[in-house]
Design an enzyme around this catalytic site. Structure first.
Site, short mmCIF file in Angstrom:
data_model
loop_
_atom_site.label_atom_id
_atom_site.label_comp_id
_atom_site.label_asym_id
_atom_site.label_seq_id
_atom_site.Cartn_x
_atom_site.Cartn_y
_atom_site.Cartn_z
N TYR A 1 39.19 -8.74 5.96
CA TYR A 1 38.66 -7.98 5.65
C TYR A 1 38.66 -7.99 4.38
O TYR A 1 37.75 -7.41 3.82
CB TYR A 1 39.67 -7.02 6.99
CG TYR A 1 38.67 -6.81 7.56
CD1 TYR A 1 38.06 -6.17 8.18
CD2 TYR A 1 40.44 -7.46 8.86
CE1 TYR A 1 37.95 -6.41 9.54
CE2 TYR A 1 39.61 -7.25 10.24
CZ TYR A 1 38.18 -6.64 10.72
OH TYR A 1 38.18 -7.23 12.28
N ASP B 1 29.79 -2.42 7.48
CA ASP B 1 29.30 -2.46 6.00
C ASP B 1 28.67 -1.17 5.93
O ASP B 1 28.61 -0.05 6.73
CB ASP B 1 27.91 -3.23 5.49
CG ASP B 1 26.70 -3.19 6.28
OD1 ASP B 1 26.26 -2.36 6.86
OD2 ASP B 1 26.00 -4.44 7.66
N HIS C 1 32.04 0.88 15.03
CA HIS C 1 32.81 -0.18 14.64
C HIS C 1 33.51 0.23 13.55
O HIS C 1 35.00 -0.91 12.96
CB HIS C 1 32.31 -1.57 14.77
CG HIS C 1 31.92 -1.89 16.34
ND1 HIS C 1 30.99 -2.80 16.91
CD2 HIS C 1 32.43 -1.69 17.32
CE1 HIS C 1 31.02 -2.66 18.05
NE2 HIS C 1 31.12 -1.92 18.69
#
Ligand code: OAD
Length: 231
Positions: free
Chosen positions: A56, A92, A107
């Protein structure tokens, strides 16, 4: 004055592809290079949290170096004509940076982290997240993203929005991941559906809809075509 029609825009990684962010299942996509259970699941976090954080951290660093593309930007102009909500599977923030006013992240969000023990403690986060970074109560922080096997807390809000849609536009998603992919089933019968994707996947739910309009194109070109239809 008549009230504006409600438009639900449902996006996947394809809408950000032309900004330089990898999709997941395309050739060269993220899940070709990574084992999803190792980097995006509770068991992966349990087994090797450093690996999960690295994954991540790379995604976050990349995100800070890319910009919204013309698809993100053009979608904002629909807000003048429709009561518009974006429901995205993407972690994003390119819809927000383009100027979209209402975005639901099914998500999660790359630029947020949360406490592993107190999930209500959430922080904005732009730098790398490391083992030893803790919340104010002293517990390890984790990415504020939904991993495989975890609940999708924003799903019920997304369903409520979709149930009120007059139009639904699906962009850049392979419609493979549930429950997100089931959203289209909640759109009213008379909701007009558009689907922009260079390789559209007509899922069972989509195949049951009355004549969805398929725009087989990339997000930037497809949204351009869409605006000519909708405005
Ligand atoms: P996928 O990789 O499954 O699908 C990407 C879609 O984008 C495909 O249908 C491509 O044809 C399309 N695409 C590729 N380039 C495009 C472009 N330039 N313009 C428009 N579309 C393009 O990604 P998602 O459907 O977003 O979840 O994946 C859904 C979820 O699976 C993600 O949110 C993520 C992943 O595992 C989690 O991590 C929980």
């Amino acid at each position: 004055m008549t009230s504006r029609k409600k438009l639900v825009i449902f996006t996947g990684s394809g809408v950000s592809a032309e900004s330089g962010i990898n999709t997941f299942r395309d050739h060269g996509g993220l899940w070709e290079g990574y084992d999803v259970m190792e980097v995006a699941s509770p068991i992966g976090w349990h087994n090797d949290p450093r690996r999960v954080l690295d994954f991540y951290n790379q995604r976050r660093a990349q995100l800070l170096n890319v910009q919204p593309n013309s698809a993100h930007i053009d979608l904002v102009s629909l807000e003048e004509h429709y009561q518009t909500i974006v429901i995205t599977q993407n972690v994003d923030d390119l819809h927000e940076r383009a100027g979209s006013s209402h975005v639901i992240h099914l998500h999660g969000e790359l630029c947020k982290v949360r406490s592993t023990i107190h999930p209500e403690i959430i922080y904005e986060w732009k730098k790398d997240l490391k083992l030893g970074d803790t919340c104010e109560k002293g517990y390890q922080l984790r990415p504020h993203v939904v991993w495989f096997g975890e609940e999708v807390p924003e799903l019920s809000r997304a369903i409520q929005e979709t149930q009120q849609a007059d139009l639904m536009v699906i962009i850049g998603t392979s419609l493979q991941v549930y429950p997100a992919a089931s959203l289209v089933e909640f759109a009213p019968d008379d909701c007009k559906i558009f689907y922009i994707d260079p390789k559209p996947f007509i899922s069972y739910a989509l195949s049951k809809r009355n004549k969805p309009v398929i725009i087989q194109n990339t997000a930037t070109k497809g949204v351009n075509e869409l605006l000519k239809i909708l405005i």
